[in-house]
Design a protein around this motif. Structure first.
Motif, PDB file in Angstrom:
ATOM      1  N   LYS A 284      49.808  57.523  26.332  1.00 42.39           N
ATOM      2  CA  LYS A 284      48.576  57.488  25.545  1.00 42.39           C
ATOM      3  C   LYS A 284      47.362  57.779  26.405  1.00 42.39           C
ATOM      4  O   LYS A 284      47.303  57.419  27.571  1.00 42.39           O
ATOM      5  CB  LYS A 284      48.390  56.120  24.884  1.00 42.39           C
ATOM      6  CG  LYS A 284      49.243  55.913  23.682  1.00 42.39           C
ATOM      7  CD  LYS A 284      48.842  54.643  22.992  1.00 42.39           C
ATOM      8  CE  LYS A 284      49.615  54.480  21.702  1.00 42.39           C
ATOM      9  NZ  LYS A 284      49.218  53.293  20.993  1.00 42.39           N
ATOM     10  N   LYS A 285      46.378  58.441  25.792  1.00 45.02           N
ATOM     11  CA  LYS A 285      45.119  58.715  26.477  1.00 45.02           C
ATOM     12  C   LYS A 285      44.291  57.436  26.530  1.00 45.02           C
ATOM     13  O   LYS A 285      44.406  56.588  25.657  1.00 45.02           O
ATOM     14  CB  LYS A 285      44.316  59.753  25.692  1.00 45.02           C
ATOM     15  CG  LYS A 285      44.937  61.115  25.629  1.00 45.02           C
ATOM     16  CD  LYS A 285      44.002  62.045  24.915  1.00 45.02           C
ATOM     17  CE  LYS A 285      44.724  63.120  24.161  1.00 45.02           C
ATOM     18  NZ  LYS A 285      43.841  63.931  23.355  1.00 45.02           N
ATOM     19  N   PRO A 286      43.410  57.338  27.514  1.00 45.60           N
ATOM     20  CA  PRO A 286      42.512  56.181  27.533  1.00 45.60           C
ATOM     21  C   PRO A 286      41.587  56.213  26.314  1.00 45.60           C
ATOM     22  O   PRO A 286      41.271  57.287  25.798  1.00 45.60           O
ATOM     23  CB  PRO A 286      41.717  56.345  28.821  1.00 45.60           C
ATOM     24  CG  PRO A 286      42.118  57.632  29.420  1.00 45.60           C
ATOM     25  CD  PRO A 286      43.216  58.222  28.614  1.00 45.60           C
ATOM     26  N   ARG A 287      41.196  55.067  25.870  1.00 45.97           N
ATOM     27  CA  ARG A 287      40.356  54.944  24.682  1.00 45.97           C
ATOM     28  C   ARG A 287      38.967  55.529  24.939  1.00 45.97           C
ATOM     29  O   ARG A 287      38.357  55.278  25.971  1.00 45.97           O
ATOM     30  CB  ARG A 287      40.222  53.475  24.323  1.00 45.97           C
ATOM     31  CG  ARG A 287      39.889  53.262  22.910  1.00 45.97           C
ATOM     32  CD  ARG A 287      40.230  51.871  22.510  1.00 45.97           C
ATOM     33  NE  ARG A 287      39.944  51.789  21.106  1.00 45.97           N
ATOM     34  CZ  ARG A 287      39.481  50.747  20.497  1.00 45.97           C
ATOM     35  NH1 ARG A 287      39.295  49.642  21.167  1.00 45.97           N
ATOM     36  NH2 ARG A 287      39.233  50.771  19.226  1.00 45.97           N
TER      37      ARG A 287
END
Length: 56
Positions: free
Chosen positions: A12-15
């Protein structure tokens, strides 16, 4: 957790952090320019969103 599930979470990409006040200002500035160019009848929300840089 299985190995395949674990890899999904780690990929997942960072928020993304958003600044609501800055976005609001961008939208209002773009709306002002759009209404000045096209008037009440000609202004379009899509053009405002593009002008504000908030359209995906």
């Amino acid at each position: 957790m299985s190995r395949s599930t674990q890899s999904k979470f780690s990929a997942k990409k960072p928020r993304q952090v958003r600044d609501a006040e800055a976005t609001k200002k961008q939208i209002l500035d773009a709306a002002e320019a759009e209404f000045a160019r096209n008037g009440l009848q000609g202004a379009r929300t899509g053009a405002i969103a593009r002008g504000a840089g908030v359209r995906r």
